[in-house]
Design a protein around this motif. Structure first.
Motif, mmCIF file in Angstrom:
data_model
loop_
_atom_site.group_PDB
_atom_site.id
_atom_site.type_symbol
_atom_site.label_atom_id
_atom_site.label_comp_id
_atom_site.label_asym_id
_atom_site.label_seq_id
_atom_site.Cartn_x
_atom_site.Cartn_y
_atom_site.Cartn_z
ATOM 1 N N PHE A 26 -2.172 5.857 -19.595
ATOM 2 C CA PHE A 26 -2.964 6.876 -20.284
ATOM 3 C C PHE A 26 -2.172 8.172 -20.419
ATOM 4 C CE2 PHE A 26 -6.136 10.195 -20.688
ATOM 5 C CZ PHE A 26 -7.039 9.654 -21.587
ATOM 6 N N ARG A 27 -1.483 8.570 -19.357
ATOM 7 C CA ARG A 27 -0.698 9.797 -19.393
ATOM 8 C C ARG A 27 0.456 9.673 -20.379
ATOM 9 N NH1 ARG A 27 -0.674 13.252 -14.548
ATOM 10 N NH2 ARG A 27 -2.473 12.774 -13.254
ATOM 11 N N ARG A 28 0.932 8.444 -20.583
ATOM 12 C CA ARG A 28 2.031 8.219 -21.523
ATOM 13 C C ARG A 28 1.542 8.065 -22.957
ATOM 14 N NH1 ARG A 28 5.358 3.790 -17.815
ATOM 15 N NH2 ARG A 28 6.325 5.307 -16.406
ATOM 16 N N GLY A 29 0.234 8.139 -23.155
ATOM 17 C CA GLY A 29 -0.302 8.029 -24.500
ATOM 18 C C GLY A 29 -0.543 6.612 -24.978
ATOM 19 N N PRO A 75 2.498 17.457 -14.202
ATOM 20 C CA PRO A 75 1.468 18.148 -14.996
ATOM 21 C C PRO A 75 0.709 17.153 -15.862
ATOM 22 C CG PRO A 75 3.563 19.328 -15.098
ATOM 23 C CD PRO A 75 3.848 18.029 -14.404
ATOM 24 N N ALA A 76 -0.538 17.475 -16.169
ATOM 25 C CA ALA A 76 -1.398 16.539 -16.891
ATOM 26 C C ALA A 76 -0.835 16.160 -18.248
ATOM 27 C CB ALA A 76 -2.796 17.138 -17.039
ATOM 28 N N THR A 78 0.811 -1.225 0.000
ATOM 29 C CA THR A 78 0.000 0.000 0.000
ATOM 30 C C THR A 78 0.839 1.267 0.000
ATOM 31 O OG1 THR A 78 -1.848 -1.123 1.062
ATOM 32 C CG2 THR A 78 -1.796 1.261 1.229
ATOM 33 N N PRO A 79 1.847 1.415 0.865
ATOM 34 C CA PRO A 79 2.642 2.646 0.803
ATOM 35 C C PRO A 79 3.387 2.811 -0.518
ATOM 36 C CG PRO A 79 3.589 1.087 2.359
ATOM 37 C CD PRO A 79 2.251 0.571 2.005
ATOM 38 N N THR A 80 3.771 1.711 -1.158
ATOM 39 C CA THR A 80 4.384 1.817 -2.487
ATOM 40 C C THR A 80 3.406 2.449 -3.467
ATOM 41 O OG1 THR A 80 5.808 -0.106 -2.116
ATOM 42 C CG2 THR A 80 5.377 0.511 -4.407
ATOM 43 N N LEU A 81 2.154 2.014 -3.405
ATOM 44 C CA LEU A 81 1.121 2.602 -4.258
ATOM 45 C C LEU A 81 0.897 4.077 -3.929
ATOM 46 C CD1 LEU A 81 -1.445 -0.335 -4.146
ATOM 47 C CD2 LEU A 81 -0.128 0.376 -6.136
ATOM 48 N N LEU A 82 0.898 4.411 -2.643
ATOM 49 C CA LEU A 82 0.658 5.791 -2.238
ATOM 50 C C LEU A 82 1.780 6.712 -2.689
ATOM 51 C CD1 LEU A 82 -0.731 5.252 1.380
ATOM 52 C CD2 LEU A 82 -2.011 5.750 -0.687
ATOM 53 N N VAL A 83 3.027 6.277 -2.522
ATOM 54 C CA VAL A 83 4.162 7.103 -2.954
ATOM 55 C C VAL A 83 4.153 7.264 -4.464
ATOM 56 C CG1 VAL A 83 6.671 7.160 -3.139
ATOM 57 C CG2 VAL A 83 5.603 6.580 -0.961
ATOM 58 N N ALA A 84 3.900 6.178 -5.183
ATOM 59 C CA ALA A 84 3.837 6.257 -6.641
ATOM 60 C C ALA A 84 2.686 7.158 -7.082
ATOM 61 C CB ALA A 84 3.681 4.851 -7.237
ATOM 62 N N GLY A 85 1.550 7.047 -6.387
ATOM 63 C CA GLY A 85 0.408 7.890 -6.728
ATOM 64 C C GLY A 85 0.685 9.356 -6.479
ATOM 65 N N MET A 86 1.384 9.677 -5.375
ATOM 66 C CA MET A 86 1.717 11.073 -5.096
ATOM 67 C C MET A 86 2.683 11.622 -6.137
ATOM 68 S SD MET A 86 1.889 11.417 -0.933
ATOM 69 C CE MET A 86 2.850 9.934 -0.620
ATOM 70 N N TYR A 87 3.607 10.773 -6.594
ATOM 71 C CA TYR A 87 4.530 11.213 -7.638
ATOM 72 C C TYR A 87 3.771 11.538 -8.922
ATOM 73 C CZ TYR A 87 7.730 10.736 -11.565
ATOM 74 O OH TYR A 87 8.403 10.937 -12.744
ATOM 75 N N VAL A 88 2.827 10.681 -9.299
ATOM 76 C CA VAL A 88 2.061 10.905 -10.526
ATOM 77 C C VAL A 88 1.221 12.172 -10.402
ATOM 78 C CG1 VAL A 88 0.227 9.970 -11.996
ATOM 79 C CG2 VAL A 88 2.032 8.470 -11.157
ATOM 80 N N GLN A 106 2.401 15.996 -19.043
ATOM 81 C CA GLN A 106 3.797 15.584 -18.949
ATOM 82 C C GLN A 106 3.900 14.072 -18.841
ATOM 83 O OE1 GLN A 106 6.349 17.909 -16.400
ATOM 84 N NE2 GLN A 106 7.550 16.115 -15.803
ATOM 85 N N TYR A 107 4.836 13.501 -19.551
ATOM 86 C CA TYR A 107 5.057 12.058 -19.559
ATOM 87 C C TYR A 107 5.646 11.630 -18.216
ATOM 88 C CZ TYR A 107 6.736 7.527 -21.302
ATOM 89 O OH TYR A 107 6.966 6.197 -21.500
ATOM 90 N N PRO A 108 4.989 10.759 -17.467
ATOM 91 C CA PRO A 108 5.558 10.317 -16.174
ATOM 92 C C PRO A 108 6.796 9.453 -16.390
ATOM 93 C CG PRO A 108 3.199 9.854 -16.312
ATOM 94 C CD PRO A 108 3.660 10.178 -17.690
ATOM 95 N N LEU A 109 7.923 9.887 -15.880
ATOM 96 C CA LEU A 109 9.160 9.130 -16.010
ATOM 97 C C LEU A 109 9.103 7.854 -15.191
ATOM 98 C CD1 LEU A 109 11.680 12.108 -15.718
ATOM 99 C CD2 LEU A 109 10.825 11.024 -17.809
ATOM 100 N N ARG A 110 9.951 6.911 -15.550
ATOM 101 C CA ARG A 110 10.001 5.654 -14.801
ATOM 102 C C ARG A 110 10.720 5.893 -13.476
ATOM 103 N NH1 ARG A 110 8.416 1.536 -18.219
ATOM 104 N NH2 ARG A 110 8.779 0.091 -16.491
ATOM 105 N N THR A 111 10.190 5.345 -12.424
ATOM 106 C CA THR A 111 10.822 5.367 -11.112
ATOM 107 C C THR A 111 10.775 3.954 -10.541
ATOM 108 O OG1 THR A 111 8.795 5.775 -9.836
ATOM 109 C CG2 THR A 111 9.913 7.710 -10.763
#
Length: 504
Positions: free
Chosen positions: A236-239, A201-202, A187-197, A204-209
């Motif tokens: 979706f954000r990456r197209g 900006p809407a 769960t915290p992995t999902l939360l941290v990843a979600g906060m990063y996303v 902007q391509y989310p980089l890999r982390t």
């Protein structure tokens, strides 16, 4: 909305792994020195000027700089990189007053009566782990070692850490989330990843982390529904629309409504995870732009969210769809459910519907012969029937009187006014003024929380401003105030309603 269970693979891992007892002996800080590495908090400010006291007056720029220094510091991947500031003693005192209640809730949903039988812990161990987490958070930055030094069962440590969440201490929440994410808890992995996303900006391509890579693994290999939802939003954000839609289809076939919440790891909706319905409707809009017929229609989606998941706004929209189809019984049923769910606009919609019914705009329930007029002014009072016609309607046809519907409308407008709906309050002000109850009308008029211009057209609002205090001026009830329908654009797709979301 919630998750009843994780994927089969994850459940097997939880059932068959043998976590070390929590906590292991020999890992606690000495009782005389509860903080391992004493030091100043990450946002404490060192003063290098010659001002006599740190409370001396400062310029706006200096105060802004000071405020920025006190904010939590995050890495590029949105990991909290400092220690928790404040007083550890106050946090420990708060824990002592709340731990029993948290442990009871945890035991009922996780350890003993929930679906995870391996989670049994005594209150003493539960409290001891929570204290260690607090002492560590106030002494060193988050790390995987800080969690694994307590136990290799990082999922259990994370679940215990939730008893420390404090709305007044955001840094502590971020420390616990970051540390448990670094240790590999789901769960915290999902939360941290979600906060990063969310920080991207809407467009902007989310980089890999490292955390997005872990989310991808959980989504595609473990079929963790929350990870599937987050990863579909990233795609979706990456197209990568086709892959995102396929994954969202998988999510939609996995969830189902339930009135029972099972386990502590149940909520689908976290403040840092994308909202399920918002992602789904965003996909729908994108598919429609590309001429693709994908997913549910607007009516099917409103029925799913409203009828199955009991989202009040979706219920109101679906009720409006039924009204436009002429199914008045369905309209009443679903709009009543939306009102029961606390949607103030539903109060006003029902009041308008019954007010218009009392004046012949809608047929009474059970009346198949009356034809609803499409034009003409609204009568000031409810329709009246002769004595014989009234007896025939009530006894033979079982139809309530028009006076009954008028009284029902007033009751719904009163409920709308109590829920701070200005349109309902303004309707009541007009009606009581027409009835000659000027003081009561003035009370409702003064109860408006916004300007009348937000509820009626400009001409009517101007007339109200000029003539409201004139007792001889006759106002007619503006028809624009009577809205029995509910606009689809006003739907709040974020509500989970009474029912929760579980996983098949």
């Amino acid at each position: 909305m919630s998750l009843g269970r994780s994927s089969r693979l994850l459940r097997q891992c939880r059932m068959h792994c043998r976590p070390e007892p929590i906590p292991r002996l020999g890992i606690y800080p000495p009782s005389t020195n509860p903080i391992r590495h004493p030091g100043s908090a990450c946002w404490e400010v060192q003063y290098f000027h010659t001002t006599s006291t740190k409370n001396a007056a400062r310029s706006p720029i200096a105060r802004q700089t000071l405020s920025q220094r006190r904010r939590p510091i995050f890495t590029r991947e949105f990991i909290f990189s400092g220690i928790v500031g404040g007083h550890l003693s106050e946090a420990l005192q708060r824990l002592e007053t709340t731990v029993d209640r948290h442990y009871k809730d945890w035991k009922e949903t996780y350890g003993f009566e929930g679906s995870y039988e391996s989670g049994k812990l005594s209150l003493e161990v539960y409290k001891r782990v929570a204290k260690i987490l607090l002492q560590t958070a106030y002494s060193e930055p988050p790390s995987a070692h800080a969690i694994r030094s307590i136990s290799t069962d990082v999922e259990k440590v994370w679940n215990i850490s939730t008893c420390l969440f404090d709305p007044a201490n955001e840094a502590l929440y971020h420390w616990l989330t970051s540390a448990c994410a670094l240790a590999g808890a789901t769960t915290p992995t999902l939360l941290v990843a979600g906060m990063y996303v969310r920080q991207q900006p809407a467009d902007q391509y989310p980089l890999r982390t490292q955390f997005l890579d872990q989310v991808e693994t959980m989504a595609l290999h473990d079929h963790e529904p929350r990870a599937m939802l987050l990863h579909s939003d990233v795609l979706f954000r990456r197209g990568e629309y086709k892959d995102a839609m396929a994954l969202m289809d998988r999510v939609m076939t996995t969830i189902y409504p339930s009135i029972r919440v099972e386990g502590v790891e149940t909520p689908v909706f976290f403040h840092s995870l994308p909202n399920l319905w918002q992602v789904y409707t965003k996909f729908q809009d994108k598919a429609r732009e590309q001429g693709i017929d994908w997913g549910l229609s607007k009516e099917e989606l409103c029925r799913l969210l409203g009828v199955d998941y009991q989202v009040p706004a979706a219920l109101a929209v679906y009720a409006t769809m039924m009204l436009r189809k002429g199914d008045l019984e369905a309209y009443e049923r679903y709009m009543n459910q939306a009102a029961t769910g606390g949607l103030s606009a539903a109060f006003h919609a029902l009041g308008s519907f019954y007010y218009l019914t009392a004046r012949g705009r809608f047929p009474r329930r059970g009346d198949k012969q009356i034809v609803r007029p499409t034009e003409g002014p609204i009568d000031a009072g409810p329709l009246q029937e002769g004595r014989l016609a009234s007896i025939y309607s009530s006894v033979v046809l079982g139809l309530p009187s028009y006076t009954y519907y008028n009284a029902l409308a007033l009751e719904w407008f009163e409920l709308g006014k109590r829920s701070q709906d200005d349109r309902s309050a303004l309707v009541l002000a007009f009606l009581y003024r027409q009835a000659g109850q000027l003081k009561l009308a003035q009370t409702y008029y003064e109860s408006l929380t916004r300007s009348p211009r937000q509820a009626v057209d400009k001409a009517t609002a101007d007339a109200l401003a000029r003539h409201w205090t004139d007792p001889n001026y006759e106002f007619g009830l503006p028809e624009c105030l009577l809205q029995a329908d509910f606009d689809l654009n006003r739907v709040d797709w974020g509500g989970s309603g009474e029912k929760e979301l579980l996983i098949r």
